[in-house]
Design a protein around this motif. Sequence first.
Motif: not given
Length: 359
Positions: A22-28, A152-158
């Motif tokens: 979450l802290n690396h969002y949105p660069n990751n 799951t979280f990676k896909l959600m953040l995408m």
Amino acid sequence: MDQKPTMMTYIREEAEYLKNMLNHYPNNIPTIDGREWLLLATGSSINAAYSAKYYIEHLTDVIIEIEEPFKFHYYEKLRPAIDVVIGISQSGESTSTIDALKKIKLERPTVRTYAVTSNLTSEITQVVDRVIDIEMGEERVGYVTKGFSMTTFKLMLMGLKTARERGQITSEQEQLELKQFATAIEEIPNIINKTETFFERWQAEFSKATRFTALGCGSVMGTVLEMQTKFCETVRVPSQGMDIEVFMHGPYLEVNRNHQMFFIESNSPVNDRLTRLKEYETQYVDNLYTITLNDTVDERTIALDLSQIDEYKAPLFTIIPFQVLAHHIAEELGRNLTQRIYTDFGVAMQSKTKPGNYA
């Protein structure tokens, strides 16, 4: 000598790793331009895809299609509207996913392909246009937990980043989503502790179970499917996870007193149907349990105390009790989970490109 990691080692790491993502969002998170995404995955990876599907579709104009890659490779057609294909494999060594991606690239070179994986040097990375890191390193047990949640979280953040870039949500809405995720992630250690207390209360009943069933609907379909996968892998007692509508059209006829049934409340508009089903089954099943996002005082309920979380985010958190229970019930039944069994299966059946690097 260092102690071997266990499922609980990785479950207890989930909050920290999710927070880092979450802290690396949105660069990751990569920019994905397509509007019809095909997700190819097996096992826990496909369950993670189902867990994220409705969150992505809720926020964006993206349509998500999810397929088992082996079946897709031999029996399905790539619809002309599909413009993005995402292969999900935590190990990066799932043969069927790799083969399906190869076939798609050969038949439609213009389609954009991605791999979501934690192994950035694995075979799957060689057959796609872009690699998306799950950001979790290696999970060196055979029964993935942290990897499921991180996928799951990676896909959600995408989905979240896609919605913001396309102007389908405002910056303020994006920040609210991030804040709600952050607040809920802080509760994960408490969820683990509550589940362990719950297990201690009901462990005698769990140890006598002849079948475990998890029922939900809508956004938590990935949760019930992953419960089925994890319990089959570890508890090794007949286990099933399904939509309540599927259950009501046949499988309800098999229930008996010794079954253990879990109902997942996800703040869904159709929770009333779930409640009515649970009330009906009290006549025929002794042990009914509930996992709810809300706070409640009930010894048969694991209350996650996440009432601010909507049903679309729910799958990231409703799976955690099942992860903990899978480990603890398996241990109670004498399953030695640190001792790998059928270690040659993946290579013998060509479901993996090579044996896993397990502790």
